[in-house]
Design a protein around this motif. Structure first.
Motif, PDB file in Angstrom:
ATOM      1  N   UNK A 172       0.814  -1.216   0.000  1.00 48.25           N
ATOM      2  CA  UNK A 172       0.000   0.000   0.000  1.00 48.25           C
ATOM      3  C   UNK A 172       0.845   1.263   0.000  1.00 48.25           C
ATOM      4  N   UNK A 173       1.828   1.328   0.872  1.00 48.37           N
ATOM      5  CA  UNK A 173       2.646   2.535   0.968  1.00 48.37           C
ATOM      6  C   UNK A 173       3.430   2.762  -0.311  1.00 48.37           C
ATOM      7  N   UNK A 174       3.993   1.703  -0.862  1.00 45.35           N
ATOM      8  CA  UNK A 174       4.753   1.848  -2.109  1.00 45.35           C
ATOM      9  C   UNK A 174       3.856   2.349  -3.236  1.00 45.35           C
ATOM     10  N   UNK A 175       2.656   1.787  -3.353  1.00 47.83           N
ATOM     11  CA  UNK A 175       1.746   2.216  -4.410  1.00 47.83           C
ATOM     12  C   UNK A 175       1.226   3.624  -4.177  1.00 47.83           C
ATOM     13  N   UNK A 176       1.100   4.025  -2.924  1.00 44.51           N
ATOM     14  CA  UNK A 176       0.628   5.380  -2.621  1.00 44.51           C
ATOM     15  C   UNK A 176       1.601   6.435  -3.120  1.00 44.51           C
ATOM     16  N   UNK A 177       2.876   6.053  -3.253  1.00 40.88           N
ATOM     17  CA  UNK A 177       3.913   7.013  -3.634  1.00 40.88           C
ATOM     18  C   UNK A 177       4.501   6.739  -5.014  1.00 40.88           C
ATOM     19  N   UNK A 178       3.929   5.796  -5.766  1.00 39.61           N
ATOM     20  CA  UNK A 178       4.529   5.364  -7.026  1.00 39.61           C
ATOM     21  C   UNK A 178       3.542   5.467  -8.181  1.00 39.61           C
ATOM     22  N   UNK A 179       4.044   5.556  -9.409  1.00 42.79           N
ATOM     23  CA  UNK A 179       3.165   5.529 -10.577  1.00 42.79           C
ATOM     24  C   UNK A 179       2.713   4.110 -10.894  1.00 42.79           C
ATOM     25  N   UNK A 180       1.609   4.024 -11.595  1.00 43.06           N
ATOM     26  CA  UNK A 180       1.043   2.722 -11.939  1.00 43.06           C
ATOM     27  C   UNK A 180       1.942   1.938 -12.884  1.00 43.06           C
ATOM     28  N   UNK A 181       2.818   2.619 -13.606  1.00 40.10           N
ATOM     29  CA  UNK A 181       3.684   1.952 -14.580  1.00 40.10           C
ATOM     30  C   UNK A 181       4.524   0.845 -13.951  1.00 40.10           C
ATOM     31  N   UNK A 182       4.790   0.933 -12.645  1.00 39.60           N
ATOM     32  CA  UNK A 182       5.569  -0.112 -11.993  1.00 39.60           C
ATOM     33  C   UNK A 182       4.923  -1.472 -12.087  1.00 39.60           C
ATOM     34  N   UNK A 183       3.627  -1.513 -12.278  1.00 36.29           N
ATOM     35  CA  UNK A 183       2.920  -2.791 -12.399  1.00 36.29           C
ATOM     36  C   UNK A 183       2.801  -3.237 -13.854  1.00 36.29           C
ATOM     37  N   UNK A 184       3.415  -2.504 -14.762  1.00 43.47           N
ATOM     38  CA  UNK A 184       3.368  -2.852 -16.189  1.00 43.47           C
ATOM     39  C   UNK A 184       4.758  -3.067 -16.775  1.00 43.47           C
ATOM     40  N   UNK A 185       5.766  -3.228 -15.915  1.00 41.23           N
ATOM     41  CA  UNK A 185       7.155  -3.291 -16.401  1.00 41.23           C
ATOM     42  C   UNK A 185       7.366  -4.420 -17.402  1.00 41.23           C
ATOM     43  N   UNK A 186       6.805  -5.589 -17.147  1.00 39.98           N
ATOM     44  CA  UNK A 186       7.008  -6.736 -18.032  1.00 39.98           C
ATOM     45  C   UNK A 186       5.785  -7.027 -18.888  1.00 39.98           C
ATOM     46  N   UNK A 187       4.887  -6.083 -18.967  1.00 37.42           N
ATOM     47  CA  UNK A 187       3.650  -6.300 -19.718  1.00 37.42           C
ATOM     48  C   UNK A 187       3.892  -6.145 -21.214  1.00 37.42           C
ATOM     49  N   UNK A 188       3.115  -6.840 -22.034  1.00 39.13           N
ATOM     50  CA  UNK A 188       3.222  -6.638 -23.487  1.00 39.13           C
ATOM     51  C   UNK A 188       2.796  -5.221 -23.865  1.00 39.13           C
ATOM     52  N   UNK A 189       3.300  -4.758 -25.000  1.00 40.03           N
ATOM     53  CA  UNK A 189       3.059  -3.377 -25.418  1.00 40.03           C
ATOM     54  C   UNK A 189       1.569  -3.083 -25.574  1.00 40.03           C
ATOM     55  N   UNK A 190       0.808  -4.032 -26.094  1.00 40.59           N
ATOM     56  CA  UNK A 190      -0.619  -3.788 -26.285  1.00 40.59           C
ATOM     57  C   UNK A 190      -1.352  -3.577 -24.957  1.00 40.59           C
ATOM     58  N   UNK A 191      -0.928  -4.304 -23.914  1.00 41.28           N
ATOM     59  CA  UNK A 191      -1.557  -4.116 -22.608  1.00 41.28           C
ATOM     60  C   UNK A 191      -1.217  -2.743 -22.054  1.00 41.28           C
ATOM     61  N   UNK A 192       0.042  -2.345 -22.166  1.00 41.25           N
ATOM     62  CA  UNK A 192       0.430  -1.021 -21.689  1.00 41.25           C
ATOM     63  C   UNK A 192      -0.331   0.071 -22.427  1.00 41.25           C
ATOM     64  N   UNK A 193      -0.494  -0.065 -23.740  1.00 44.67           N
ATOM     65  CA  UNK A 193      -1.222   0.932 -24.526  1.00 44.67           C
ATOM     66  C   UNK A 193      -2.697   0.955 -24.135  1.00 44.67           C
ATOM     67  N   UNK A 194      -3.276  -0.213 -23.943  1.00 38.45           N
ATOM     68  CA  UNK A 194      -4.666  -0.314 -23.507  1.00 38.45           C
ATOM     69  C   UNK A 194      -4.873   0.409 -22.173  1.00 38.45           C
ATOM     70  N   UNK A 195      -3.990   0.147 -21.217  1.00 34.78           N
ATOM     71  CA  UNK A 195      -4.109   0.767 -19.896  1.00 34.78           C
ATOM     72  C   UNK A 195      -3.893   2.271 -19.992  1.00 34.78           C
ATOM     73  N   UNK A 196      -2.904   2.709 -20.768  1.00 35.94           N
ATOM     74  CA  UNK A 196      -2.661   4.150 -20.906  1.00 35.94           C
ATOM     75  C   UNK A 196      -3.873   4.871 -21.481  1.00 35.94           C
ATOM     76  N   UNK A 197      -4.499   4.282 -22.497  1.00 40.97           N
ATOM     77  CA  UNK A 197      -5.666   4.917 -23.110  1.00 40.97           C
ATOM     78  C   UNK A 197      -6.830   4.983 -22.134  1.00 40.97           C
ATOM     79  N   UNK A 198      -7.033   3.917 -21.358  1.00 40.27           N
ATOM     80  CA  UNK A 198      -8.107   3.914 -20.371  1.00 40.27           C
ATOM     81  C   UNK A 198      -7.831   4.922 -19.250  1.00 40.27           C
ATOM     82  N   UNK A 199      -6.581   5.022 -18.837  1.00 46.12           N
ATOM     83  CA  UNK A 199      -6.238   5.995 -17.797  1.00 46.12           C
ATOM     84  C   UNK A 199      -6.425   7.427 -18.277  1.00 46.12           C
TER      85      UNK A 199
END
Length: 514
Positions: A172-199
């Motif tokens: 919780x504390x780490x996520x409170x101070x961090x960007x969401x991108x940390x949870x997409x480090x190893x994600x495929x490009x299409x997933x990252x693009x999908x999440x960015x567009x939704x955000x």
């Protein structure tokens, strides 16, 4: 009876007004336009009812934000029908991802993005469950008094002990101070693009900058269910306005407020363009910080100092309102679509498209459908052209309209050929019709939990809308209105300070600018 004046009939202001009027306060809502809702309103043109800006209505599930608001405001039901899927997202490679609200979503994500989707969406949904649980327990973020701080701490302690948050404690504390991108480090490009567009449409920024906790919650509204409202998005505001009246309050249209009158450092009344004065023991401004600053002038509170002339990272909207032949839309076609053409996102490279339901006959002439299309756009270039090069402004408006229609053709291939009405809109249009300064929409990009603003600006003066916690979306703005109603009630327990119009006007005080 204490008098509360609400400036602006947006969702947040109307929510506060409906709740306070039900609790026995003398509430008057002043709206410059001829209908309520602002950016979440629905306007009429040539037989069509177009949603002006906001088109996605969430939070209507049992125990959700709009259910809580309905109970507090005395609303028996919303004129809403559930929709599933919530939307369809079109990726640049031609693939389509439906955002289902039921168990079909996991299969959809896994098919589109592979095993990485399981890890990301498990984190996102669990985090969102916990954060929405906290948000519905306590609205006091950021706290603005010792009582709010104590209540927030108490709520957080109970929340952390709850199973909804227990499994998240280490992160919780780490996520409170961090960007969401940390949870997409190893994600495929299409997933990252999908999440960015939704955000971009839910948090006004992308995963590189969006706060992880806020981003997880913002991504969750489609999962929790989207509804279509009979008559369009404006039905939310109309229902709230009717609740204000039924509860004994007033909603007055064509009453553009030109200044907030202060008395001994406190707001005491407002004046409208018509020259009317409305005495107030408390004022709620359903406005942007820039609009409030204009109404207060040199007497603006310190919290509004330092506003840039134009929001540096805020957005406006470029719009297209389309009247379409019903035959161009297949039966059972999803009614919300996000189309991603390329990066960078926004400026016509991503669009959001919403179609009026076939069953909502009042939205369009017989055999027609009303469509709203939007894209994020920066404000500065529009205003520079409008003020200095009017022909350049018109050329840009047409170019953006062409981009919107071309992108929308990915979802509805024959849209151009089957359209009998096309209206463009720009940030300049938004300022003219919604009175939002510069046409700024969507609130502040949610890059940090500490960027979120509290509603109380000064003694007996509150701000409500997408500029305060919990931010944008009709559900979030309504929750903000509920918080303000609670705060106003707590403050007005004491004896109100009375106001004498003549004494104030003759005192020589600086009463603000128009």
């Amino acid at each position: 009876m204490e008098k509360v004046v609400v400036i602006g009939a947006g969702i947040g202001g109307l929510t506060a007004a409906a709740v306070l009027s039900r609790r026995g306060y003398d509430v008057t809502v002043l709206e410059a336009h001829v209908y309520p809702g602002g950016c979440a309103g629905t306007f009429y043109h040539q037989g069509y009812r177009f949603d002006a800006g906001a088109t996605l209505a969430g939070g209507f599930y049992p125990g959700g934000p709009m259910d809580i608001v309905a109970q507090a405001a005395g609303i028996p039901n919303w004129p809403a029908r559930q929709s599933n899927p919530s939307m369809v997202v079109h990726l640049p490679d031609g693939s389509q991802i439906a955002r289902w609200t039921d168990e079909r979503r996991q299969k959809e994500y896994r098919s589109a993005f592979g095993p990485a989707a399981d890890h990301f969406f498990t984190w996102q949904e669990r985090t969102a469950d916990a954060m929405w649980d906290l948000a519905l327990r306590s609205l006091d973020w950021p706290p603005q008094s010792s009582a709010q701080l104590a209540r927030l701490i108490k709520d957080c302690v109970r929340w952390i002990r709850n199973d909804a948050a227990g499994h998240l404690k280490p992160g919780l504390l780490a996520d409170a101070l961090s960007p969401l991108a940390g949870h997409l480090r190893d994600a495929p490009e299409n997933l990252r693009l999908f999440i960015d567009a939704q955000l971009l449409i839910s948090a006004q920024t992308t995963s590189k900058y969006a706060n992880a906790l806020y981003g997880a919650s913002a991504l969750d509204l489609p999962r929790r269910g989207v509804v279509h409202l009979e008559g369009g998005m404006g039905a939310i505001a109309n229902t709230l306005a009717e609740a204000v009246r039924k509860n004994g309050g007033k909603v007055l249209f064509r009453q553009a407020v030109t200044r907030i009158i202060q008395n001994n450092g406190r707001p005491a009344a407002v004046e409208t363009r018509r020259g009317d004065h409305f005495v107030a023991d408390a004022i709620i401004a359903n406005l942007t910080p820039w609009n409030i600053q204009r109404l207060l002038g040199d007497e603006s509170p310190g919290v509004l100092n330092g506003l840039k002339p134009i929001p540096e990272d805020g957005w406006g909207a470029s719009m297209a309102y389309v009247g379409l032949d019903d035959q161009a839309i297949p039966e059972d076609f999803p009614l919300h679509h996000q189309v991603i053409i390329r990066e960078p996102l926004g400026e016509g490279n991503t669009i959001f498209l919403s179609i009026s339901p076939a069953w909502d006959k009042g939205r369009a002439p017989d055999g027609k459908r009303a469509i709203t299309i939007s894209t994020h756009t920066r404000l500065n270039d529009w205003w520079s052209l409008y003020e200095n090069d009017r022909q350049g402004y018109e050329t840009r408006k047409q170019a953006y309209l062409d981009r919107l229609l071309k992108a929308a053709g990915r979802a509805i291939p024959n849209l151009r050929e089957k359209s009998d009405l096309v209206l463009p809109g720009t940030p300049v249009t938004f300022e003219r019709f919604t009175h939002r300064a510069l046409g700024w929409v969507g609130g502040f990009p949610q890059t940090s939990l500490f960027r979120l603003r509290g509603p109380r600006l000064a003694p007996r003066l509150w701000m409500v809308g997408d500029s305060i916690f919990p931010g944008q979306s009709t559900a979030a703005v309504a929750l903000g209105g509920l918080r303000v109603a609670n705060d106003v009630q707590q403050v007005l327990v004491g004896s109100p300070q009375k106001y004498s119009k003549n004494a104030t006007l003759l005192s020589g005080e600086n009463l603000g600018n128009g």
